[in-house]
Enzyme design. Structure first.
Site, short mmCIF file in Angstrom:
data_model
loop_
_atom_site.label_atom_id
_atom_site.label_comp_id
_atom_site.label_asym_id
_atom_site.label_seq_id
_atom_site.Cartn_x
_atom_site.Cartn_y
_atom_site.Cartn_z
N HIS A 144 -17.85 119.70 61.70
CA HIS A 144 -17.55 120.13 62.90
C HIS A 144 -18.08 118.82 63.97
O HIS A 144 -19.13 118.10 63.57
CB HIS A 144 -18.38 121.45 63.48
CG HIS A 144 -18.28 122.07 64.38
ND1 HIS A 144 -18.93 121.93 65.88
CD2 HIS A 144 -17.74 124.03 64.40
CE1 HIS A 144 -18.95 122.92 66.49
NE2 HIS A 144 -18.03 123.59 65.53
N ASP B 163 -26.00 121.16 57.05
CA ASP B 163 -24.82 122.24 58.11
C ASP B 163 -24.89 123.32 57.51
O ASP B 163 -23.62 123.07 57.01
CB ASP B 163 -24.13 121.88 58.81
CG ASP B 163 -23.37 121.93 59.59
OD1 ASP B 163 -24.07 123.37 60.46
OD2 ASP B 163 -22.41 121.78 60.76
N GLN C 259 -21.87 127.81 58.55
CA GLN C 259 -20.61 128.36 58.04
C GLN C 259 -21.04 129.27 56.96
O GLN C 259 -21.23 130.01 55.98
CB GLN C 259 -19.40 128.09 57.80
CG GLN C 259 -19.18 127.33 58.92
CD GLN C 259 -18.42 128.57 59.98
OE1 GLN C 259 -17.87 130.13 59.87
NE2 GLN C 259 -18.22 128.50 61.11
N LYS D 258 -23.62 133.96 64.53
CA LYS D 258 -22.74 133.97 63.21
C LYS D 258 -23.88 134.42 61.85
O LYS D 258 -22.60 135.20 60.93
CB LYS D 258 -22.05 132.30 62.17
CG LYS D 258 -21.32 131.58 63.21
CD LYS D 258 -21.28 130.14 62.91
CE LYS D 258 -21.19 129.15 63.63
NZ LYS D 258 -19.72 129.15 64.91
N CYS E 123 -12.97 123.09 67.04
CA CYS E 123 -13.95 121.61 67.01
C CYS E 123 -13.81 120.97 65.99
O CYS E 123 -15.43 120.47 65.62
CB CYS E 123 -15.42 122.65 67.23
SG CYS E 123 -15.52 123.49 69.06
#
Lengths: 423, 149
Positions: free
Chosen positions: A137, A214, A217, A240, A378
Site C-alpha cells: 500500500h 503491516d 488487512q 478495519k 492506493c
C-alpha cells in the site's frame, strides 16, 4: 453454534460463525441503497461497526468523558482505566509481551510514519537499504521514500509472480549488509495475498535486520501472534477491525522502542520539562504526545472483545469458505479475470473485465445496492505490475454471506448486460 | 438515483467501444495530458490549429466508458470550430453537468447531451470533464498535465 429461544438448533452458515446472528449486531447493514438491500463488500477500505462499539462511544461521551493520565478526579480516573484496559486487550489480541509495547496511533499509516521518523532516522544512513514488497500500500512505500531521500538510502523491492506471490529467492538476494529494515505487508489490500511473514522475519533476523509487518488487512481476518511471527514492529488500524476511525496500534519490541527517539513532542510524553532539559516519559507514553483518541481506543477495545468472542480462527475459517465460494462464482463469469490468485489468500476478490472499466462496474453495482471499491486501491505499483489502470474489488468481512456473493454475481451480469447494448 | 439507462445511453456506449479520432496526431501544434489521480483515468489530447480554427484533434488514453465517450464526443464537437466556440461548448457542457436544473444549450452540445445523466452521479462528473480540462490545458499551452482535482 447457537440454540434459538424455541430450543431448535439455528442453522449455522459456515463453520463457527452464525452469520445471521452476527448481522443483527451491525445496524448499518439493514438498509436499502438505491432501492436494494445494501450489500457491503468494501471491508478492506473500512469495516462496519457492531452496536457494541457504537454503544461504547455513546457511553464514553455520555458518562465518562475526561482527559487521561491527568486529573485526580473520578471521571479522569475512569477514562484512564478504560483507556488502559483497552491497551491490555490489544496486547492480548496480538499476544505481545507487555502493555507498554502497545502504542496508540491514528492508524496504520501513522504507525509506519512513526517508525520511519524515529527508528528510521536513527538507524538508516547514506547507502543503506530498506526492503519492501511489490504489493505494498502507498502507506508502506512513501514514508520510506521520504526517509531514503533524506538519508541518501535506497528502497529495494521484492518482486511478485503473476499470481501475486513474493519471489522469495529475490528476497534472499536483496537481503544484505546494507539492509537496515524489512517492512512488508502481511496481507495485500489489492490482491489478498497473505505473505509468509514469519519466514520473512526469520530470514531478516538471520542478518540481524529488524522487520515491520503491516497488519492493516491481516489483523481483522486471522489470528495474529507477534511473538510467534517474531516481528519487531506490527501496525494495524482500528477502523478495519470493526472499531472506530482515528485509532490504530503500533506494536514494537520494548528494547527497540526504548532506544528510539520520541516521534512528537508535547504533553503526556514527558516526565519533566524545563526550558533547559526535558526528560521523556516511559513507554508507551513516550510516543503518545497530546490528548489521544480516548474514545477511539476504548471503542477499539470493545471491537476486539467482539471478534475475540466469536474467535479469530472461526472468523478465518468462515471467511475462507466465503472467499472460495466467491472465487468459484466469479471465475465462472466469461471475460472476468481475478487479479491475485496466490495460494495463501484472504478476504479480497480483485477483478477486471474485458471491455468494461472498473469504474463503470462500480457505478452499476452501486445502483444494485452493492458497495465495492474501484481504482488502484492506493497500490499503484501493483496496478503497474499487472499493466492495468485499476480493478474492481469486493472485500469480505465476517458478516458477509453467500447470498451477497450471489447478489454480486447478479450485479456483474447486469453490468455485462448494460455494456452489451453498446458492443 | 436515476435509471442506469439514463447514464449509459447507447450513444455513450457506442462512443466507448468505437471512439472517434482515437489516435495521436504526429504533427500536433498543441498537446496536453490529463490525469484523474483518484481513479487513474489518463488521456493525451492532440490539436492542430489553422489560425484560430481547431483543424484536427485526436486523443489516446485509458479510462472508464464515461471519460472515453466524453473525449470521443469532444473531438467530434470541437473539430473545425474556432477556439472561442470550443470554449463556449465546454462552458455549456460544464453547466449541463453542474447545474442540471438549467435548460441545456442544445445547439452547442449536440451528442454531448447524451452525457447529461452523469449529473446524477456526482462521483462520475470528474470522469466526464477530464478530456475538457485537457483541451483547455492544450489550448492554453500549459505544460503541466491537467487534472480534475
Amino acid at each position: 453454534m447457537t440454540t434459538g429461544s424455541s430450543g431448535a438448533i439455528t442453522p449455522v452458515v459456515g463453520p463457527g460463525v452464525d452469520v445471521e446472528t452476527v448481522r443483527t449486531d451491525f445496524p448499518v447493514l439493514h438498509q436499502m441503497v438505491n432501492g436494494k438491500p445494501l450489500v457491503y463488500l468494501d471491508n478492506a477500505s473500512t469495516s462496519q461497526k457492531p452496536q457494541a462499539v457504537i454503544d461504547t462511544l455513546v457511553q464514553y461521551y455520555t458518562m465518562d468523558n475526561s482527559n487521561v493520565h491527568r486529573g485526580v478526579h473520578t471521571l479522569s480516573q475512569r477514562a484512564t482505566d478504560h483507556y488502559e484496559e483497552a491497551r491490555a486487550k490489544v496486547r492480548r489480541f496480538i499476544n505481545a509481551e507487555a502493555d507498554e509495547e502497545i502504542i496508540y496511533v491514528r492508524g496504520t499509516t501513522e504507525g509506519i510514519n512513526l517508525v520511519a521518523q524515529t527508528f528510521g532516522r536513527q538507524n538508516v544512513g547514506e547507502g543503506d537499504e530498506i526492503i519492501v514488497t511489490a504489493m505494498e500500500h502507498h502507506s508502506n512505500i512513501v514514508p520510506w521514500q521520504i526517509l531514503c531521500q533524506e538519508r541518501g538510502a535506497h528502497l529495494k523491492v521484492i518482486p511478485i509472480t503473476d499470481s501475486g506471490e513474493l519471489v522469495m529467492e529475490e528476497y534472499e538476494r536483496l537481503l544484505g549488509p546494507r539492509t537496515k529494515l524489512v517492512s512488508i505487508v502481511h496481507q495485500s489490500n489489492a490482491l489478498g495475498t497473505v505473505n509468509p511473514a514469519k519466514q520473512i522475519t526469520d530470514m531478516a533476523h538471520g542478518l540481524g535486520v529488524p522487520v515491520l509487518v503491516d497488519g492493516a488487512q491481516s489483523a481483522p481476518h486471522m489470528t495474529v501472534d507477534v511473538q510467534d511471527l517474531g516481528c519487531d514492529f506490527f501496525v494495524f488500524s482500528g477502523h478495519k477491525l470493526y472499531g472506530p476511525t482515528g485509532i490504530g496500534v503500533l506494536y514494537g519490541r520494548a528494547d527497540l522502542l526504548n532506544a528510539m527517539p520520541p516521534y512528537q513532542g508535547g504533553g503526556e510524553m514527558i516526565k519533566s520539562v524545563t526550558f533547559e532539559k526535558t526528560i521523556y516519559n516511559d513507554l508507551p507514553h513516550k510516543f503518545e504526545a497530546g490528548t489521544p483518541d480516548i474514545a477511539g481506543a476504548i471503542g477499539l477495545g470493545t471491537a476486539i472483545d467482539y471478534i475475540s468472542n466469536l474467535g479469530m480462527s472461526n472468523i478465518y475459517n468462515y471467511e475462507r469458505e466465503l472467499l472460495e465460494y466467491g472465487t468459484q462464482r466469479l471465475s465462472a463469469i466469461e471475460g472476468l479475470q481475478i487479479i491475485g490468485t496466490a495460494r495463501e489468500k484472504a478476504g479480497v476478490l480483485s477483478f477486471v473485465m474485458e471491455g468494461i472499466h472498473p469504474h463503470d462496474i462500480g457505478t452499476i453495482l452501486d445502483t444494485e445496492g452493492i458497495a465495492v471499491r474501484t481504482g488502484h486501491h492506493c497500490a499503484q505499483p501493483v496496478m503497474d505490475r499487472y499493466e492495468i489502470p485499476a480493478t474492481a474489488r469486493a472485500s469480505l468481512a465476517l458478516y458477509n454471506t453467500r447470498e451477497e456473493i450471489d447478489a454480486l454475481v447478479k450485479g456483474i451480469d447486469r453490468t455485462i448486460e448494460v455494456f452489451g447494448r453498446g458492443l | 438515483m436515476s435509471d442506469l439507462s439514463e447514464l449509459y445511453q447507447e450513444i455513450l456506449l457506442e462512443h466507448n467501444s468505437k471512439p472517434r479520432n482515437f489516435y495521436k496526431l504526429e504533427e500536433a501544434d498543441r498537446s496536453a495530458d490529463g490525469f484523474n489521480p483518484l481513479c487513474g483515468d489518463k488521456i493525451a489530447l492532440y490539436l492542430k490549429l489553422d489560425g484560430d480554427i481547431i483543424s484536427e484533434v485526436g486523443f489516446q488514453g485509458s479510462g472508464c466508458a464515461i471519460s472515453r465517450a466524453s473525449a470521443s464526443m469532444l473531438t467530434q464537437s470541437v473539430k473545425g470550430q474556432s477556439v472561442e466556440r470550443a470554449e463556449e461548448i465546454f462552458g455549456a457542457f460544464h453547466r449541463m453537468l453542474t447545474e442540471p436544473g438549467e435548460e441545456p444549450d442544445y445547439d452547442a452540445l449536440e451528442d454531448l447531451e447524451s452525457l447529461a445523466g452523469v449529473a446524477e452521479f456526482p462521483t462520475r462528473i470528474k470522469c466526464a470533464i477530464l478530456a475538457w480540462h485537457t483541451l483547455k490545458a492544450a489550448l492554453e499551452g500549459t505544460q503541466e498535465s491537467a487534472t480534475t482535482e
